[in-house]
Design a protein around this motif. Structure first.
Motif, mmCIF file in Angstrom:
data_model
loop_
_atom_site.group_PDB
_atom_site.id
_atom_site.type_symbol
_atom_site.label_atom_id
_atom_site.label_comp_id
_atom_site.label_asym_id
_atom_site.label_seq_id
_atom_site.Cartn_x
_atom_site.Cartn_y
_atom_site.Cartn_z
ATOM 1 N N CYS A 190 5.756 -0.893 3.933
ATOM 2 C CA CYS A 190 5.192 0.127 3.058
ATOM 3 C C CYS A 190 3.706 -0.157 2.858
ATOM 4 O O CYS A 190 3.322 -1.274 2.513
ATOM 5 C CB CYS A 190 5.916 0.120 1.713
ATOM 6 S SG CYS A 190 5.162 1.207 0.490
ATOM 7 N N CYS A 226 3.132 -0.867 -1.269
ATOM 8 C CA CYS A 226 3.603 -2.048 -1.992
ATOM 9 C C CYS A 226 3.923 -3.210 -1.061
ATOM 10 O O CYS A 226 4.172 -4.317 -1.519
ATOM 11 C CB CYS A 226 4.830 -1.704 -2.829
ATOM 12 S SG CYS A 226 6.334 -1.464 -1.874
ATOM 13 N N CYS A 235 9.746 5.028 0.212
ATOM 14 C CA CYS A 235 9.935 3.604 -0.046
ATOM 15 C C CYS A 235 10.907 3.414 -1.206
ATOM 16 O O CYS A 235 10.717 4.000 -2.263
ATOM 17 C CB CYS A 235 8.586 2.965 -0.366
ATOM 18 S SG CYS A 235 8.729 1.232 -0.826
ATOM 19 N N TYR A 281 11.232 0.857 -2.977
ATOM 20 C CA TYR A 281 10.675 -0.054 -3.981
ATOM 21 C C TYR A 281 9.677 0.636 -4.893
ATOM 22 O O TYR A 281 9.704 0.479 -6.107
ATOM 23 C CB TYR A 281 10.025 -1.259 -3.302
ATOM 24 C CG TYR A 281 10.942 -1.927 -2.312
ATOM 25 C CD1 TYR A 281 12.015 -2.700 -2.753
ATOM 26 C CD2 TYR A 281 10.757 -1.753 -0.952
ATOM 27 C CE1 TYR A 281 12.877 -3.282 -1.846
ATOM 28 C CE2 TYR A 281 11.616 -2.339 -0.040
ATOM 29 C CZ TYR A 281 12.671 -3.102 -0.487
ATOM 30 O OH TYR A 281 13.521 -3.666 0.409
ATOM 31 N N CYS A 282 8.743 1.394 -4.306
ATOM 32 C CA CYS A 282 7.697 2.007 -5.123
ATOM 33 C C CYS A 282 7.785 3.526 -5.124
ATOM 34 O O CYS A 282 7.088 4.181 -5.890
ATOM 35 C CB CYS A 282 6.316 1.546 -4.658
ATOM 36 S SG CYS A 282 5.828 2.221 -3.065
ATOM 37 N N SER A 292 6.861 5.655 -2.921
ATOM 38 C CA SER A 292 5.831 6.405 -2.216
ATOM 39 C C SER A 292 6.335 6.865 -0.852
ATOM 40 O O SER A 292 7.223 6.252 -0.256
ATOM 41 C CB SER A 292 4.565 5.562 -2.076
ATOM 42 O OG SER A 292 4.604 4.773 -0.932
HETATM 43 ZN ZN ZN Z 1 6.529 0.777 -1.359
#
Ligand code: ZN
Length: 66
Positions: A9, A12, A27, A29-30, A32
Motif C-alpha cells: 500500500c 500505509c 487497503c 489497513y487504511c 485507501s
Molecule cells: Zn494502506
C-alpha cells in the motif's frame, strides 16, 4: 501465469493481496484505494493459498528485522 499478487500500500505500507488483472484494491489497513499498476509489487503467486503463505513469510521477515 501468476493469478495473485502481493503489493505494498502506497499510503500505509501494508501488504495486500490482489488478483492479476484487477486495477484497484482497497487497503484493508487504511482503507485507501491502491492503484495496482502503480503500487510496488513484492511477490506473485499461482493461487490464493500460495499467496497467503508468501504474505505470512513477508510479515514474519519484517517483524524479525524489527
Ligand atoms: Zn494502506
Amino acid at each position: 501465469m501468476p493469478v495473485t499478487i502481493v503489493v505494498v500500500c502506497s499510503r500505509c505500507g501494508g501488504l495486500l493481496l490482489a488478483k492479476a488483472g484487477q486495477k484497484t484494491r482497497t487497503c484493508p489497513y487504511c482503507g485507501s484505494k491502491v492503484a495496482l499498476d502503480r503500487a510496488k509489487k513484492v511477490a506473485s503467486a499461482e493461487n490464493a493459498y500460495e499467496a497467503s503463505e508468501i504474505l505470512r513469510k513477508l510479515k514474519s521477515d519484517a517483524s524479525a528485522r524489527g
